[in-house]
Structures are given as structure tokens and as C-alpha cells.
Scaffold this active site. Structure first.
Site, mmCIF file in Angstrom:
data_model
loop_
_atom_site.group_PDB
_atom_site.id
_atom_site.type_symbol
_atom_site.label_atom_id
_atom_site.label_comp_id
_atom_site.label_asym_id
_atom_site.label_seq_id
_atom_site.Cartn_x
_atom_site.Cartn_y
_atom_site.Cartn_z
ATOM 1 N N TYR A 44 -1.284 -0.297 10.459
ATOM 2 C CA TYR A 44 -1.445 -0.445 8.905
ATOM 3 C C TYR A 44 -0.101 0.137 8.173
ATOM 4 O O TYR A 44 0.539 -0.693 7.290
ATOM 5 C CB TYR A 44 -2.631 0.052 8.585
ATOM 6 C CG TYR A 44 -3.008 -0.255 7.004
ATOM 7 C CD1 TYR A 44 -3.217 -1.408 6.554
ATOM 8 C CD2 TYR A 44 -2.834 0.723 6.027
ATOM 9 C CE1 TYR A 44 -3.312 -1.777 5.302
ATOM 10 C CE2 TYR A 44 -2.916 0.464 4.546
ATOM 11 C CZ TYR A 44 -3.363 -0.751 4.245
ATOM 12 O OH TYR A 44 -3.734 -1.108 3.124
ATOM 13 N N SER A 53 0.973 -1.232 -0.017
ATOM 14 C CA SER A 53 0.044 0.032 -0.046
ATOM 15 C C SER A 53 0.925 1.256 0.002
ATOM 16 O O SER A 53 1.934 1.131 0.625
ATOM 17 C CB SER A 53 -0.972 0.210 1.157
ATOM 18 O OG SER A 53 -1.431 1.252 1.511
#
Length: 261
Positions: A156, A143
Site C-alpha cells: 500500500y 494517501s
């Protein structure tokens, strides 16, 4: 003349979002699908609803946090369906965290177990057989959040930074054996995961458009690809910002929803 069997792709997190979009794109290109998710019955139902022939897909129920479970799924795929030509470690979770709250340490544990350890466990059954065959693709879904930390996204961001570094390490290990390691780094993709976000998402991309670009990068064996490319430019610019300016830029930005929100 014997026709070569269609290639196989093994995809975790295939029950929704990016995983499901990738499954549809690979199937459209003539690949056979080995689909992995905790909700195996739902994936089976989805594939049949798409009209996929029974010999074109298999479902292997597994939880990537359960190391025995995901290893068994990989071994079953090799034994019953064949050694995949591409393995996509897509399963992942994204939950906000506040380090001041002790209960959120469990959020970090679950995030790392899913996004990092789960990825390594997904690849593990396939590394040696692919290296012996001297071909294959091991694909990690990272990501742009792994390029620079965002307030409230500690678990995350850290996990996806780990994905990028882990895949880079694995790439060097597998290169001498003809096995390519591909890091796909999505920006904001329109999935059930991102639909919960409460902040602006520049260059938001439909999942099927993302899957098409990712498919091409995987088949080409690209080592690293940011999709869409505009987010790659944004991420590089953010990386170059001095810390003081970056911190001011993000001051007051809404944080990712935490587990209880």
C-alpha cells in the site's frame, strides 16, 4: 439565453467510502455524476435512494484492474454523457503484506494493478480530449501512507508513493494545455476500509467532512493537498526523522491486516 450544462465529474470507486462521499458532495454543488464501480447495480440503487434525478447521474460498471473495462467506461462517458470537467481516480485497495510469504506477492500485484495502473487507465481516455479543450481536472487519490513506509504496509505504501510521483509527472505534462492535475492525500478517513485497522488513527475524519475539503481543493485546482492538514504536518515531521529514530518509533506497531486475517 441558453443555460450552460452542469459540469460533469467522473468518479471511480463510487460504491462506498470516499468515492460515495465525493459523489454526494459534487451532486450537492450541482454537478452531474458519472459513477464507476464494479458493483454498478449497487451504485445505481444508492443514487436513486438519494433522490438523484435520472438525468443527473450515470453509472458505468467497470473494474479498474481490467484495462479494457475501465477504458470502455471512460469512452462511454464521453460518448453518452459528455467530456467530464473532473476525473477522480479514487478506486483503491489496502491490504497488509508480508514479503516472506510468497502468496503475498500476489497482494502486491493486485495493489499496484488497482492503485497505480488502474489510475493511469482511468485517466487515459480523458487526457487528449481535455488537452484539446484546454481545461479539466485529473484527480489522483493518494494517501499519507505514501510519504513514508510503514511496517506491514509495503504494497500500500509503495503504491501510494507511486500515485504521488505519477500525478506530479502528469501535472507537468498537462500544464501547458490548461489541464490541472490534483493530488489529494488523505490521512485517516472513517470508511469501511479504515474500520478494519487495528491501530490508532490520529485525526480520524468523517468521510463527508473529507469530501467537502477535497471538493474545494479540486475546484480550486490545487496541485497537492493533504486532508486533514494536521496529518500533513505529522507526515512532514516523520519524513524529517532520521531512519534509526523512525524505526524505533514504529517498533512493535500493529501491522495492517493481511488478506487471510
Amino acid at each position: 439565453m441558453t443555460t450552460a450544462p452542469a459540469p460533469i465529474v467522473f468518479i471511480t470507486g463510487a460504491s462506498s467510502g470516499i468515492g460515495q462521499a465525493l459523489a454526494a458532495r459534487f451532486h450537492a454543488a450541482g454537478w452531474r455524476l458519472a459513477l464507476v464501480a464494479r458493483r454498478g447495480a449497487e451504485v445505481e440503487q444508492w443514487a436513486r435512494a438519494q433522490g438523484y434525478a435520472a438525468d443527473r447521474f450515470r453509472v458505468f460498471p467497470a473494474d479498474v484492474r481490467d484495462l479494457a473495462s475501465i477504458r470502455a467506461a471512460g469512452e462511454a462517458c464521453i460518448a453518452d454523457f459528455g467530456l467530464p470537467d473532473a476525473v477522480i481516480a479514487n478506486a483503491g485497495i489496502s491490504v497488509g503484506m508480508d514479503t516472506a510469504d510468497p502468496t503475498d506477492l500476489e497482494v502486491m500485484r493486485a495493489t499496484f494493478e488497482t492503485n497505480n495502473l488502474g489510475m493511469a487507465a482511468t485517466f487515459q481516455p480523458f487526457v487528449a480530449p481535455m488537452c484539446r479543450r484546454r481545461s479539466g481536472r485529473l484527480v489522483g487519490i493518494a494517501s499519507v501512507a505514501g510519504i513514508r513506509g510503514l511496517p506491514g504496509h509495503g504494497a500500500y505504501c509503495a503504491s501510494k508513493a507511486g500515485v504521488i510521483s505519477y500525478c506530479e509527472s502528469l501535472r507537468g505534462e498537462c500544464r501547458p494545455f490548461g489541464v490541472k492535475v490534483v493530488t489529494i492525500t488523505p490521512g485517516y478517513i472513517d470508511t469501511p476500509l479504515t474500520q478494519k485497522n487495528r491501530y490508532g488513527m490520529p485525526f480520524l475524519m468523517p468521510a463527508d467532512a473529507f469530501a467537502d475539503r477535497a471538493f474545494r481543493a479540486i475546484v480550486a485546482g490545487d496541485s497537492y493537498r493533504v486532508i486533514p492538514w494536521q496529518m500533513g504536518v505529522v507526515a512532514k515531521l516523520l519524513r524529517l526523522l532520521p531512519n534509526a529514530l523512525y524505526d524505533r518509533l514504529l517498533a512493535g506497531r500493529p501491522r495492517k491486516r493481511r488478506q487471510h486475517e
